[in-house]
Design a protein around this motif. Structure first.
Motif, PDB file in Angstrom:
ATOM      1  N   ALA A  27      34.083  42.217  48.364  1.00  0.00           N
ATOM      2  CA  ALA A  27      33.448  40.821  48.932  1.00  0.00           C
ATOM      3  C   ALA A  27      33.402  42.097  50.669  1.00  0.00           C
ATOM      4  O   ALA A  27      34.279  43.349  50.498  1.00  0.00           O
ATOM      5  N   ARG A  28      33.038  40.831  51.723  1.00  0.00           N
ATOM      6  CA  ARG A  28      33.253  42.106  53.004  1.00  0.00           C
ATOM      7  C   ARG A  28      34.322  41.197  53.848  1.00  0.00           C
ATOM      8  O   ARG A  28      34.125  39.584  53.136  1.00  0.00           O
ATOM      9  N   LEU A  84      34.868  46.644  53.048  1.00  0.00           N
ATOM     10  CA  LEU A  84      34.465  45.914  51.773  1.00  0.00           C
ATOM     11  C   LEU A  84      35.660  46.122  51.045  1.00  0.00           C
ATOM     12  O   LEU A  84      35.719  46.891  50.885  1.00  0.00           O
ATOM     13  N   VAL A  85      35.914  45.432  50.259  1.00  0.00           N
ATOM     14  CA  VAL A  85      37.418  44.820  49.473  1.00  0.00           C
ATOM     15  C   VAL A  85      36.946  44.267  48.483  1.00  0.00           C
ATOM     16  O   VAL A  85      35.401  43.615  48.062  1.00  0.00           O
ATOM     17  N   PRO A  86      37.721  44.536  47.340  1.00  0.00           N
ATOM     18  CA  PRO A  86      37.684  43.986  45.824  1.00  0.00           C
ATOM     19  C   PRO A  86      38.310  42.633  46.213  1.00  0.00           C
ATOM     20  O   PRO A  86      38.288  42.176  47.138  1.00  0.00           O
ATOM     21  N   ALA A  87      36.880  42.045  45.280  1.00  0.00           N
ATOM     22  CA  ALA A  87      36.138  40.413  45.806  1.00  0.00           C
ATOM     23  C   ALA A  87      37.901  39.129  45.395  1.00  0.00           C
ATOM     24  O   ALA A  87      37.590  38.823  46.433  1.00  0.00           O
ATOM     25  N   LEU A 210      38.880  53.119  39.790  1.00  0.00           N
ATOM     26  CA  LEU A 210      38.643  51.670  40.456  1.00  0.00           C
ATOM     27  C   LEU A 210      39.734  50.658  40.728  1.00  0.00           C
ATOM     28  O   LEU A 210      40.433  50.670  39.872  1.00  0.00           O
ATOM     29  N   PHE A 211      40.302  49.988  41.587  1.00  0.00           N
ATOM     30  CA  PHE A 211      40.926  49.578  42.098  1.00  0.00           C
ATOM     31  C   PHE A 211      41.401  47.779  41.604  1.00  0.00           C
ATOM     32  O   PHE A 211      40.191  47.632  41.025  1.00  0.00           O
ATOM     33  N   GLY A 212      42.358  47.930  40.531  1.00  0.00           N
ATOM     34  CA  GLY A 212      42.193  47.035  39.583  1.00  0.00           C
ATOM     35  C   GLY A 212      42.135  47.067  38.116  1.00  0.00           C
ATOM     36  O   GLY A 212      42.616  46.322  37.902  1.00  0.00           O
ATOM     37  N   VAL A 213      41.782  48.233  38.032  1.00  0.00           N
ATOM     38  CA  VAL A 213      41.529  49.454  36.874  1.00  0.00           C
ATOM     39  C   VAL A 213      42.729  49.883  36.467  1.00  0.00           C
ATOM     40  O   VAL A 213      43.373  50.494  36.073  1.00  0.00           O
TER      41      VAL A 213
END
Length: 333
Positions: A27-28, A84-87, A210-213
């Motif tokens: 997301a932005r 640009l960030v993790p949604a 990957l962030f969140g993983v």
């Protein structure tokens, strides 16, 4: 055409030509105002003040304890800065940014739903983009996280060079009503769309966490091995810097665990599940974070954290299920 043949064709396109990749996991957040870069300079790990219009960088935002709030890309557009960030972290990050603004001239702009973000990755991605849309300059000359404005079907767009999968890539940000037309133009230019599992196979082969993983709120960037891309060691203070410097200079860079590549099993059987424990001599020494089947290697491979003393390539470990796990130098490919 079978699902397997479609996936195989998509993998070849990513490795040899170009393919479109779903970027809906990003997301932005847009910041405007004269003080936006100085604000980010004090929050993020990379040198934001050094950015000029059309450039950008990869960075992390840390807690005072040196743990990751998120990773992100910063695109400096000249009049604005786009993050640009993790949604799934967008709202929390926006709220945290808002809480960090006191008297500074910074405004967080809400552009949710205004743009679609289309990924085009592969060694021929730049040429494919140039065939599909009109750009104001040479796409292939952009530095990583550099960007340019362009027009596509009478819609404003931004093309940014990225490397989310560890291979050449670009993100196209385009007004949402025109996104379908751009996807069709890319398809007509010979750029197939690939499913997410194919993109993830390339990411893991490239050793990209990957962030969140593979990274979360408990991760120190040094554990994930992203410091060469995400951290400036010459800039001034930022939140969490003391922990990073203490580990590097007082601790000799010694961390308790490290993200490594792992080659799993003998190529037979179903891929093991993410989160399985890694063991050595019956001791729990780590966990799997990403697990994929590598088409190039025809083997199941993974990223995972292991105790520092067991992180050297060639170290033999086991999963709790009994499957072998060999620590493997990154990138795999």
């Amino acid at each position: 055409m079978t699902e397997n043949s479609i996936a195989a064709g998509g993998y070849r396109a990513l490795r040899e030509a170009a393919a479109t990749v779903d970027r809906s996991a990003l997301a932005r957040i847009v910041l405007s105002g004269a003080d936006r870069r100085s604000l980010l300079q004090g929050l993020l790990t990379n040198d934001i003040e050094a950015l000029t219009a059309g450039t950008g960088c990869y960075a992390a935002w840390l807690t005072p304890q040196g743990r990751m709030i998120t990773d992100l890309a910063v695109l400096e557009l000249g009049d604005r800065s786009m993050l640009l960030v993790p949604a799934d972290r967008r709202d929390a990050i926006s709220a945290r940014l808002d809480q960090s603004i006191f008297s500074e001239d910074v405004t967080i702009e809400d552009e949710a739903g205004l743009y679609d973000q289309i990924g085009v990755d592969g060694p021929r991605a730049a040429a494919a983009i140039s065939r599909a849309i009109s750009t104001s300059g040479a796409v292939e000359s952009l530095p990583v996280y550099g960007s340019m404005r362009c027009e596509s079907r009478n819609a404003s767009a931004i093309v940014a060079r990225t490397d989310w999968l560890g291979i050449p890539g670009y993100d196209i940000l385009i007004e949402t009503p025109c996104a379908a037309g751009l996807r069709e133009a890319l398809a007509q230019a010979g750029v197939p769309a690939v499913p997410d599992d194919v993109a993830q196979a390339v990411r893991v082969e490239s050793g990209r966490p990957l962030f969140g993983v593979d990274m979360d709120e408990h991760t120190i960037p040094l554990e994930a091995g992203i410091e060469d891309r995400a951290i400036s060691f010459s800039k001034g203070c930022y939140v969490g810097q003391e922990v990073i410097i203490r580990v590097l200079h007082r601790g000799g860079g010694r961390i308790a665990r490290r993200l490594v590549g792992l080659t799993l099993g003998d190529g037979s059987g179903a891929p093991p599940a993410r989160g399985q424990a890694l063991t050595a001599d019956g001791r729990d020494v780590g966990r799997l974070t990403s697990v994929v089947h590598s088409p190039a290697l025809d083997r199941d491979i993974a990223l995972g954290y292991v105790a520092r003393e067991l992180s050297e390539p060639g170290t033999a470990l086991q999963l709790a299920s009994g499957v072998s796990a060999l620590v493997t130098e990154l990138p795999f490919i």
